[in-house]
Each structure stands twice: as structure tokens, then as C-alpha cells.
Scaffold this motif. Sequence first.
Motif, PDB file in Angstrom:
ATOM      1  N   ARG A   3       0.839  -1.201   0.000  1.00 21.18           N
ATOM      2  CA  ARG A   3       0.000   0.000   0.000  1.00 21.18           C
ATOM      3  C   ARG A   3       0.874   1.252   0.000  1.00 21.18           C
ATOM      4  O   ARG A   3       1.970   1.261   0.549  1.00 21.18           O
ATOM      5  CB  ARG A   3      -0.882   0.056   1.254  1.00 21.18           C
ATOM      6  N   ILE A   5       1.137   5.028   1.425  1.00 25.10           N
ATOM      7  CA  ILE A   5       0.624   5.852   2.514  1.00 25.10           C
ATOM      8  C   ILE A   5       1.163   7.257   2.306  1.00 25.10           C
ATOM      9  O   ILE A   5       2.363   7.466   2.191  1.00 25.10           O
ATOM     10  CB  ILE A   5       1.037   5.279   3.887  1.00 25.10           C
ATOM     11  N   LYS A  33      -0.054   6.093  13.321  1.00 25.65           N
ATOM     12  CA  LYS A  33      -1.443   5.913  12.882  1.00 25.65           C
ATOM     13  C   LYS A  33      -1.651   4.650  12.060  1.00 25.65           C
ATOM     14  O   LYS A  33      -2.752   4.110  12.012  1.00 25.65           O
ATOM     15  CB  LYS A  33      -1.919   7.132  12.096  1.00 25.65           C
ATOM     16  N   ASN A  34      -0.592   4.195  11.369  1.00 28.75           N
ATOM     17  CA  ASN A  34      -0.725   3.025  10.501  1.00 28.75           C
ATOM     18  C   ASN A  34       0.043   1.812  11.015  1.00 28.75           C
ATOM     19  O   ASN A  34       0.165   0.820  10.306  1.00 28.75           O
ATOM     20  CB  ASN A  34      -0.293   3.391   9.083  1.00 28.75           C
ATOM     21  N   ILE A  36       3.231   1.124  11.446  1.00 20.56           N
ATOM     22  CA  ILE A  36       4.257   0.754  10.467  1.00 20.56           C
ATOM     23  C   ILE A  36       5.555   0.363  11.160  1.00 20.56           C
ATOM     24  O   ILE A  36       6.039   1.078  12.039  1.00 20.56           O
ATOM     25  CB  ILE A  36       4.523   1.924   9.493  1.00 20.56           C
ATOM     26  N   THR A  96       1.425  -4.215   4.253  1.00 19.03           N
ATOM     27  CA  THR A  96       0.481  -4.114   5.368  1.00 19.03           C
ATOM     28  C   THR A  96      -0.768  -4.929   5.085  1.00 19.03           C
ATOM     29  O   THR A  96      -1.095  -5.210   3.931  1.00 19.03           O
ATOM     30  CB  THR A  96       0.097  -2.646   5.640  1.00 19.03           C
ATOM     31  N   ILE A  98      -3.603  -3.727   6.319  1.00 16.69           N
ATOM     32  CA  ILE A  98      -4.647  -2.711   6.430  1.00 16.69           C
ATOM     33  C   ILE A  98      -5.348  -2.556   5.079  1.00 16.69           C
ATOM     34  O   ILE A  98      -4.700  -2.466   4.032  1.00 16.69           O
ATOM     35  CB  ILE A  98      -4.052  -1.345   6.877  1.00 16.69           C
ATOM     36  N   GLN A 102      -8.823   1.963   4.904  1.00 17.42           N
ATOM     37  CA  GLN A 102      -8.520   2.123   6.319  1.00 17.42           C
ATOM     38  C   GLN A 102      -7.154   2.766   6.560  1.00 17.42           C
ATOM     39  O   GLN A 102      -6.798   3.068   7.702  1.00 17.42           O
ATOM     40  CB  GLN A 102      -8.584   0.774   7.042  1.00 17.42           C
ATOM     41  N   ILE A 103      -6.385   2.957   5.487  1.00 26.66           N
ATOM     42  CA  ILE A 103      -5.089   3.641   5.611  1.00 26.66           C
ATOM     43  C   ILE A 103      -5.351   5.049   6.136  1.00 26.66           C
ATOM     44  O   ILE A 103      -6.269   5.732   5.683  1.00 26.66           O
ATOM     45  CB  ILE A 103      -4.356   3.711   4.245  1.00 26.66           C
ATOM     46  N   GLN A 104      -4.527   5.488   7.069  1.00 27.43           N
ATOM     47  CA  GLN A 104      -4.675   6.832   7.614  1.00 27.43           C
ATOM     48  C   GLN A 104      -3.587   7.740   7.045  1.00 27.43           C
ATOM     49  O   GLN A 104      -2.454   7.738   7.516  1.00 27.43           O
ATOM     50  CB  GLN A 104      -4.620   6.783   9.141  1.00 27.43           C
ATOM     51  N   HIS A 105      -3.946   8.453   6.002  1.00 26.73           N
ATOM     52  CA  HIS A 105      -3.056   9.442   5.413  1.00 26.73           C
ATOM     53  C   HIS A 105      -3.061  10.656   6.336  1.00 26.73           C
ATOM     54  O   HIS A 105      -4.039  10.918   7.030  1.00 26.73           O
ATOM     55  CB  HIS A 105      -3.538   9.813   4.014  1.00 26.73           C
TER      56      HIS A 105
END
Length: 120
Positions: A3, A5, A33-34, A36, A96, A98, A102-105
Amino acid sequence: MIRGIRGAITVDENDAYEIVIATGELLKELIVKNNIEAEDVAHVIITVTEDLDAAFPAKALREIEGWTYVPVMCMQEIPVPGSLEKCIRIMMTVQTEIEQNQIQHVYARNAVVLRPDLIK
């Protein structure tokens, strides 16, 4: 799944310290937030607008413990007339589980205008 981000932040001045600090803030928020881990990152691309040349923002990534071996490259954004000034953008390519939606940019400071639809 791989993904992308995204994140962006602005600074007030073309100042090396401010560029590195702001980039670090943005990176840390994306990481938290993700959820990582450095081992899951394929690479990080950081761009800056043409009015920022006092520092390489990649220095901020090098200062995060455990991120020494993550490939990172800095580039300049296309100077489109009327675009947001003094802006640092990040694209992190990550392995990921996720879901895409649902990824939080993260868009911070004046960069919130870039993608208000993605701000959670």
C-alpha cells in the motif's frame, strides 16, 4: 498487500531545522497511525516544493531509531503556478494488512487543503 501511505505538511520558513523537524513530525504520525514497522517499508519518497532547499528532509527519517536501512529519496515537486508553498510531501510504500480505505493518510498544518477528504 503493498500500500501507498501519503502525507504532507508545511513549514513557515526555508530553514533546515524547521524542515527536518516538520518532516519528523509527519513521519512519526504516519508510523503511529498506521502501525508501520521499518522492516515492512519498501521505500519512502519525500518531495518538497521549489521554495524549500535548506535541508534534505530525509534526514528526519535517519533520526528515527530502527529506520537506518529504509531506502529514502528526496525530490522536488513540479512547480505548478498557484500550488501550496513550503510543502513537504511523503509517499511511503508499505507491506500491510490494512485495507485500502482504512489507511490513515496525514495532512498537517496548511497541507490540510490538499486532501480534506482523507483527513480522519
